[in-house]
Scaffold this motif. Structure first.
Motif, mmCIF file in Angstrom:
data_model
loop_
_atom_site.group_PDB
_atom_site.id
_atom_site.type_symbol
_atom_site.label_atom_id
_atom_site.label_comp_id
_atom_site.label_asym_id
_atom_site.label_seq_id
_atom_site.Cartn_x
_atom_site.Cartn_y
_atom_site.Cartn_z
ATOM 1 N N GLN A 110 18.424 0.202 -25.234
ATOM 2 C CA GLN A 110 19.302 -0.875 -25.688
ATOM 3 C C GLN A 110 20.377 -0.307 -26.616
ATOM 4 O O GLN A 110 20.149 0.676 -27.317
ATOM 5 N N LEU A 111 21.536 -0.937 -26.600
ATOM 6 C CA LEU A 111 22.611 -0.524 -27.499
ATOM 7 C C LEU A 111 22.259 -0.875 -28.934
ATOM 8 O O LEU A 111 21.746 -1.965 -29.212
ATOM 9 N N SER A 112 22.564 0.035 -29.815
ATOM 10 C CA SER A 112 22.406 -0.268 -31.242
ATOM 11 C C SER A 112 23.583 -1.132 -31.684
ATOM 12 O O SER A 112 24.611 -1.229 -30.994
ATOM 13 N N THR A 113 23.465 -1.731 -32.829
ATOM 14 C CA THR A 113 24.553 -2.534 -33.382
ATOM 15 C C THR A 113 25.791 -1.668 -33.578
ATOM 16 O O THR A 113 26.907 -2.089 -33.278
ATOM 17 N N GLU A 114 25.592 -0.437 -34.039
ATOM 18 C CA GLU A 114 26.713 0.479 -34.271
ATOM 19 C C GLU A 114 27.468 0.773 -32.969
ATOM 20 O O GLU A 114 28.703 0.732 -32.925
ATOM 21 N N LEU B 208 32.003 -0.135 -29.159
ATOM 22 C CA LEU B 208 32.497 -0.550 -27.843
ATOM 23 C C LEU B 208 33.440 -1.743 -27.952
ATOM 24 O O LEU B 208 34.441 -1.824 -27.244
ATOM 25 N N ALA B 209 33.137 -2.668 -28.852
ATOM 26 C CA ALA B 209 33.975 -3.859 -29.032
ATOM 27 C C ALA B 209 35.349 -3.490 -29.589
ATOM 28 O O ALA B 209 36.337 -4.176 -29.314
ATOM 29 N N VAL C 98 29.743 10.046 -22.717
ATOM 30 C CA VAL C 98 30.741 8.993 -22.615
ATOM 31 C C VAL C 98 30.038 7.737 -22.120
ATOM 32 O O VAL C 98 29.348 7.760 -21.106
ATOM 33 N N LEU C 99 30.198 6.642 -22.848
ATOM 34 C CA LEU C 99 29.654 5.356 -22.432
ATOM 35 C C LEU C 99 30.762 4.561 -21.744
ATOM 36 O O LEU C 99 31.843 4.395 -22.301
ATOM 37 N N VAL C 100 30.456 4.123 -20.535
ATOM 38 C CA VAL C 100 31.385 3.259 -19.795
ATOM 39 C C VAL C 100 30.588 2.095 -19.228
ATOM 40 O O VAL C 100 29.372 2.196 -19.040
ATOM 41 N N ARG C 101 31.279 1.005 -18.948
ATOM 42 C CA ARG C 101 30.615 -0.137 -18.321
ATOM 43 C C ARG C 101 30.098 0.290 -16.949
ATOM 44 O O ARG C 101 30.690 1.144 -16.290
ATOM 45 N N LEU C 102 29.026 -0.318 -16.524
ATOM 46 C CA LEU C 102 28.420 0.030 -15.243
ATOM 47 C C LEU C 102 29.392 -0.165 -14.086
ATOM 48 O O LEU C 102 29.484 0.693 -13.200
ATOM 49 N N ASP C 103 30.159 -1.242 -14.078
ATOM 50 C CA ASP C 103 31.094 -1.464 -12.974
ATOM 51 C C ASP C 103 32.163 -0.376 -12.922
ATOM 52 O O ASP C 103 32.573 0.067 -11.851
#
Length: 89
Positions: A4-8, A13-14, A33-38
């Motif tokens: 799960q993503l942490s709050t940080e 990301l936001a 690198v974190l990217v959206r799944l789509d």
């Protein structure tokens, strides 16, 4: 189990919703690198695209058919002999 993503990370990301987020593992210093799944799936489809060149020999018959009339035109027999039309040097 999916982590799960942490709050940080969620806040990071936001702050850049349309861009990938670069993160670092503090223990190994490996970069991720974190990217959206789509977005990832679109990138994966592009990476899976077969970019190999087609065999040019596959086009020879179609090319020969397309230029046959030109090859049979009057005066072309001069090219068959030695590559230079008769009367030209």
């Amino acid at each position: 189990m999916t982590p799960q993503l942490s709050t940080e990370l969620r806040q990071a990301l936001a702050r850049q919703p349309d861009r990938p987020l670069q993160v670092e593992d503090p223990l190994t210093h490996a970069q991720y690198v974190l990217v959206r799944l789509d977005t990832y799936e679109q990138l994966q489809q592009g990476a899976d695209y077969d970019t190999s060149d087609p065999d040019p020999r596959a086009f020879y018959p179609a090319f020969a058919d397309a230029v046959q009339d030109d090859l049979d035109a009057p005066g072309m027999e001069g090219y068959d002999a030695d590559g230079i039309p008769q009367g030209q040097s």
